[in-house]
Design a protein around this motif. Structure first.
Motif, PDB file in Angstrom:
ATOM      1  N   PRO A  72       0.813  -1.211   0.000  1.00 26.12           N
ATOM      2  CA  PRO A  72       0.000   0.000   0.000  1.00 26.12           C
ATOM      3  C   PRO A  72       0.851   1.268   0.000  1.00 26.12           C
ATOM      4  O   PRO A  72       1.950   1.290   0.558  1.00 26.12           O
ATOM      5  CB  PRO A  72      -0.806  -0.115   1.296  1.00 26.12           C
ATOM      6  N   ARG A  73       0.358   2.307  -0.644  1.00 30.00           N
ATOM      7  CA  ARG A  73       1.049   3.593  -0.645  1.00 30.00           C
ATOM      8  C   ARG A  73       1.366   4.021   0.789  1.00 30.00           C
ATOM      9  O   ARG A  73       0.543   3.920   1.691  1.00 30.00           O
ATOM     10  CB  ARG A  73       0.178   4.652  -1.324  1.00 30.00           C
ATOM     11  N   ASP A  74       2.581   4.509   0.966  1.00 30.47           N
ATOM     12  CA  ASP A  74       3.071   4.992   2.258  1.00 30.47           C
ATOM     13  C   ASP A  74       3.254   3.893   3.297  1.00 30.47           C
ATOM     14  O   ASP A  74       3.322   4.162   4.494  1.00 30.47           O
ATOM     15  CB  ASP A  74       2.191   6.109   2.819  1.00 30.47           C
ATOM     16  N   TYR A 112      15.931   7.220  -9.299  1.00 29.45           N
ATOM     17  CA  TYR A 112      15.236   6.444  -8.276  1.00 29.45           C
ATOM     18  C   TYR A 112      14.141   7.246  -7.581  1.00 29.45           C
ATOM     19  O   TYR A 112      13.488   6.726  -6.687  1.00 29.45           O
ATOM     20  CB  TYR A 112      16.212   6.010  -7.189  1.00 29.45           C
ATOM     21  N   GLY A 113      13.970   8.518  -7.905  1.00 29.07           N
ATOM     22  CA  GLY A 113      13.096   9.350  -7.099  1.00 29.07           C
ATOM     23  C   GLY A 113      13.745   9.580  -5.753  1.00 29.07           C
ATOM     24  O   GLY A 113      14.962   9.753  -5.645  1.00 29.07           O
ATOM     25  N   ASN A 114      12.949   9.573  -4.694  1.00 28.74           N
ATOM     26  CA  ASN A 114      13.515   9.684  -3.354  1.00 28.74           C
ATOM     27  C   ASN A 114      14.242   8.389  -3.007  1.00 28.74           C
ATOM     28  O   ASN A 114      13.651   7.307  -3.012  1.00 28.74           O
ATOM     29  CB  ASN A 114      12.416   9.961  -2.323  1.00 28.74           C
ATOM     30  N   LEU A 115      15.538   8.525  -2.710  1.00 33.04           N
ATOM     31  CA  LEU A 115      16.394   7.360  -2.486  1.00 33.04           C
ATOM     32  C   LEU A 115      17.105   7.464  -1.144  1.00 33.04           C
ATOM     33  O   LEU A 115      17.621   8.519  -0.779  1.00 33.04           O
ATOM     34  CB  LEU A 115      17.449   7.273  -3.598  1.00 33.04           C
ATOM     35  N   VAL A 116      17.119   6.349  -0.428  1.00 30.66           N
ATOM     36  CA  VAL A 116      17.961   6.202   0.760  1.00 30.66           C
ATOM     37  C   VAL A 116      18.969   5.103   0.471  1.00 30.66           C
ATOM     38  O   VAL A 116      18.608   4.028  -0.027  1.00 30.66           O
ATOM     39  CB  VAL A 116      17.125   5.850   2.006  1.00 30.66           C
ATOM     40  N   GLU A 117      20.254   5.366   0.769  1.00 28.43           N
ATOM     41  CA  GLU A 117      21.300   4.360   0.593  1.00 28.43           C
ATOM     42  C   GLU A 117      22.028   4.185   1.924  1.00 28.43           C
ATOM     43  O   GLU A 117      22.412   5.173   2.573  1.00 28.43           O
ATOM     44  CB  GLU A 117      22.272   4.763  -0.496  1.00 28.43           C
ATOM     45  N   LEU A 118      22.221   2.927   2.319  1.00 28.77           N
ATOM     46  CA  LEU A 118      22.860   2.605   3.589  1.00 28.77           C
ATOM     47  C   LEU A 118      24.150   1.834   3.365  1.00 28.77           C
ATOM     48  O   LEU A 118      24.224   0.976   2.472  1.00 28.77           O
ATOM     49  CB  LEU A 118      21.924   1.755   4.461  1.00 28.77           C
ATOM     50  N   ASP A 119      25.141   2.129   4.183  1.00 26.28           N
ATOM     51  CA  ASP A 119      26.420   1.414   4.184  1.00 26.28           C
ATOM     52  C   ASP A 119      26.448   0.500   5.409  1.00 26.28           C
ATOM     53  O   ASP A 119      26.370   0.962   6.550  1.00 26.28           O
ATOM     54  CB  ASP A 119      27.567   2.421   4.245  1.00 26.28           C
ATOM     55  N   HIS A 120      26.565  -0.823   5.154  1.00 24.73           N
ATOM     56  CA  HIS A 120      26.522  -1.793   6.247  1.00 24.73           C
ATOM     57  C   HIS A 120      27.910  -2.316   6.614  1.00 24.73           C
ATOM     58  O   HIS A 120      28.033  -3.209   7.464  1.00 24.73           O
ATOM     59  CB  HIS A 120      25.612  -2.961   5.859  1.00 24.73           C
ATOM     60  N   GLY A 121      28.941  -1.756   6.006  1.00 21.14           N
ATOM     61  CA  GLY A 121      30.299  -2.208   6.283  1.00 21.14           C
ATOM     62  C   GLY A 121      30.700  -3.362   5.394  1.00 21.14           C
ATOM     63  O   GLY A 121      29.856  -4.023   4.753  1.00 21.14           O
ATOM     64  N   SER A 122      31.988  -3.616   5.306  1.00 23.45           N
ATOM     65  CA  SER A 122      32.547  -4.707   4.491  1.00 23.45           C
ATOM     66  C   SER A 122      32.155  -4.590   3.023  1.00 23.45           C
ATOM     67  O   SER A 122      32.015  -5.595   2.326  1.00 23.45           O
ATOM     68  CB  SER A 122      32.103  -6.074   5.046  1.00 23.45           C
ATOM     69  N   HIS A 178      12.300   5.025  -4.905  1.00 20.77           N
ATOM     70  CA  HIS A 178      10.924   5.427  -5.243  1.00 20.77           C
ATOM     71  C   HIS A 178      10.100   5.798  -4.010  1.00 20.77           C
ATOM     72  O   HIS A 178       8.864   5.772  -4.036  1.00 20.77           O
ATOM     73  CB  HIS A 178      10.208   4.348  -6.050  1.00 20.77           C
ATOM     74  N   LEU A 179      10.773   6.158  -2.932  1.00 24.23           N
ATOM     75  CA  LEU A 179      10.079   6.493  -1.693  1.00 24.23           C
ATOM     76  C   LEU A 179       9.207   7.733  -1.867  1.00 24.23           C
ATOM     77  O   LEU A 179       9.574   8.671  -2.577  1.00 24.23           O
ATOM     78  CB  LEU A 179      11.089   6.746  -0.579  1.00 24.23           C
ATOM     79  N   SER A 180       8.068   7.742  -1.199  1.00 24.94           N
ATOM     80  CA  SER A 180       7.256   8.957  -1.183  1.00 24.94           C
ATOM     81  C   SER A 180       7.935  10.019  -0.331  1.00 24.94           C
ATOM     82  O   SER A 180       7.816  11.221  -0.597  1.00 24.94           O
ATOM     83  CB  SER A 180       5.850   8.666  -0.660  1.00 24.94           C
ATOM     84  N   GLY A 226      11.808   5.413   5.510  1.00 26.74           N
ATOM     85  CA  GLY A 226      10.949   6.103   4.552  1.00 26.74           C
ATOM     86  C   GLY A 226       9.646   5.369   4.350  1.00 26.74           C
ATOM     87  O   GLY A 226       9.262   4.518   5.169  1.00 26.74           O
ATOM     88  N   PHE A 227       8.991   5.669   3.221  1.00 26.09           N
ATOM     89  CA  PHE A 227       7.659   5.124   2.943  1.00 26.09           C
ATOM     90  C   PHE A 227       7.549   4.767   1.463  1.00 26.09           C
ATOM     91  O   PHE A 227       8.076   5.472   0.595  1.00 26.09           O
ATOM     92  CB  PHE A 227       6.576   6.142   3.305  1.00 26.09           C
ATOM     93  N   GLN A 228       6.861   3.689   1.174  1.00 23.79           N
ATOM     94  CA  GLN A 228       6.680   3.272  -0.216  1.00 23.79           C
ATOM     95  C   GLN A 228       5.986   4.362  -1.024  1.00 23.79           C
ATOM     96  O   GLN A 228       5.011   4.964  -0.575  1.00 23.79           O
ATOM     97  CB  GLN A 228       5.860   1.993  -0.299  1.00 23.79           C
ATOM     98  N   GLY A 229       6.489   4.593  -2.237  1.00 26.93           N
ATOM     99  CA  GLY A 229       5.894   5.586  -3.122  1.00 26.93           C
ATOM    100  C   GLY A 229       6.099   5.216  -4.571  1.00 26.93           C
ATOM    101  O   GLY A 229       6.364   4.049  -4.905  1.00 26.93           O
ATOM    102  N   SER A 230       6.016   6.213  -5.426  1.00 29.55           N
ATOM    103  CA  SER A 230       6.170   5.976  -6.866  1.00 29.55           C
ATOM    104  C   SER A 230       6.928   7.128  -7.509  1.00 29.55           C
ATOM    105  O   SER A 230       6.641   7.519  -8.633  1.00 29.55           O
ATOM    106  CB  SER A 230       4.790   5.800  -7.519  1.00 29.55           C
ATOM    107  N   THR A 231       7.898   7.696  -6.782  1.00 33.24           N
ATOM    108  CA  THR A 231       8.684   8.799  -7.324  1.00 33.24           C
ATOM    109  C   THR A 231       9.750   8.265  -8.273  1.00 33.24           C
ATOM    110  O   THR A 231      10.141   7.105  -8.211  1.00 33.24           O
ATOM    111  CB  THR A 231       9.349   9.608  -6.197  1.00 33.24           C
TER     112      THR A 231
END
Length: 389
Positions: free
Chosen positions: A275-277, A309-319, A327-329, A346-351
């Motif tokens: 579902p959205r968001d 990607y629209g709204n994007l979050v990128e995480l570094d987990h090491g190694s 595509h986050l809202s 974040g939240f699911q979206g379609s950006t």
């Protein structure tokens, strides 16, 4: 329609107004009506708690307003309508007229149209059906009408692409409303009818109590959101309690597109549609590398013609391991922030380059994309498992 709506919509695109956080006073409720997204089935991770359900959202949590139950989708669209009124310098009463209209026309849902009306020619039907290419909350088939206000491209409201943009749709409504003589003092139903020219013009009066209460509820959120940077939002979902070192499913939903070649190019992740968001969580602990809009705009849904990607979050987990959430809202973290597994990001979206609400999730090793399904399976997470709850 005058030429004011489109530049207003463009100006509005500079701010993240239509995905504002609902006021804390808006209560959650468990019976959240799901979006009509093909193949979207809620699938929760085994570690998810009841408090961290898809009822959490930024578009608007479910509420009972004037005795009428509204779900998160409706509240999100309502917030957009209110936000645009504020962005245009209008008062809450303008939003009240618009909300009553939208509830009568669509129950405040972004409706596409399959072009099946017998009133349309084959060519008109084909153009109308292109509305299905854009993110929507359901289907309608009344002439060539689309969106929350059931605006008609044949009647000059705009192109189908414009009308399927919730920000443009609301701006177009207000553009015509302010041209109605004495719209602030005539009965609401007359003001709405002057804009809509509906066959059931008196019906809008029925929803005035709902619209007044809803406008009053959402106006403060619109004012607060006006100061937020594009894409950023405060979270209203709790983080998940996850043991240190664990990996988890990042969001609710079903995998609708896997890793591999798609249309001749590499689809470097998996798409998980819910579902959205729906809340999106860090799949593992790490540090936020980036949290930003990566497309030309991210204040509204994108499409195939939009890169990124629209709204994007990128995480570094090491190694050398990183994950991407696209595509986050909206996103709830910032670059440099440490997050634990299960932290709301974040939240699911379609950006961005997207035609429907989902999370695009990637796993990368030293920058090279890997298939997230076996990666997570090796860490005890089965993305293809049925909904455990």
């Amino acid at each position: 329609m005058s030429g004011a709506a489109e530049p207003i919509a463009r100006a509005y695109a500079k701010r993240w107004l239509w995905r504002a956080v609902a006021p804390a006073a808006v209560p959650l409720f468990a019976g959240l009506t799901l979006l009509l997204i093909p193949l979207a089935v809620i699938a929760a991770p085994e570690t998810r708690t009841a408090a961290a359900s898809s009822a959490c959202s930024i578009g608007g949590t479910g509420a009972t307003v004037a005795g009428i139950e509204l779900d998160a989708v409706q509240m999100g669209q309502a917030q957009t309508i209110v936000n645009v009124a504020l962005a245009q310098g209008l008062e809450p009463y303008a939003a009240t007229v618009a909300l009553a209209t939208a509830y009568q026309e669509s129950r405040i849902r972004m409706l596409a149209n399959d072009g099946s009306s017998s009133e349309l020619t084959a060519e008109q039907a084909a153009v109308t059906a292109t509305s299905l290419e854009y993110a929507h909350d359901g289907l309608g088939s009344d002439h060539d009408s689309v969106n929350t206000f059931q605006q008609r491209w044949i009647a000059g409201w705009g192109t189908v692409a414009q009308l399927m943009d919730p920000v443009y749709a609301a701006a177009a409504f207000y553009d015509r409303l302010v041209d109605v003589p004495n719209w602030r003092t005539i009965p609401l139903t007359q003001a709405a009818q002057a804009v809509q020219i509906s066959a059931a013009g008196g019906a809008y009066a029925r929803w005035e109590p709902l619209a007044r209460e809803l406008a009053g509820m959402l106006w403060p959120a619109a004012q607060g959101a006006a100061a937020n940077p594009a894409g950023a939002a405060s979270g209203v979902c709790p983080d998940l309690p996850v043991p240190a070192g664990s990996w988890i499913r990042p969001t609710a939903g079903s995998v609708t597109s896997g890793y591999g070649l798609r249309w001749g190019t590499l689809h470097a992740g998996v798409d998980i549609a819910g579902p959205r968001d729906s809340p999106v969580y860090a799949a593992a602990g790490g540090t936020v590398i980036a949290a930003a809009c990566t497309s030309a705009y991210c204040d509204r849904d994108g499409g195939l013609g939009l890169a990124g990607y629209g709204n994007l979050v990128e995480l570094d987990h090491g190694s050398g391991v990183t994950t991407r959430y696209g595509h986050l809202s909206a996103y709830t973290v910032s670059a440099g922030q440490h997050v634990d597994a299960g932290t709301l990001v974040g939240f699911q979206g379609s950006t961005g380059n997207s035609t429907g609400v989902h999370l695009h999730f990637e796993v990368r090793q030293d920058g090279a994309p890997l298939d997230p399904v076996p990666w997570l399976a090796d860490r005890g997470v089965d993305l293809d498992a049925p909904d455990p709850g």
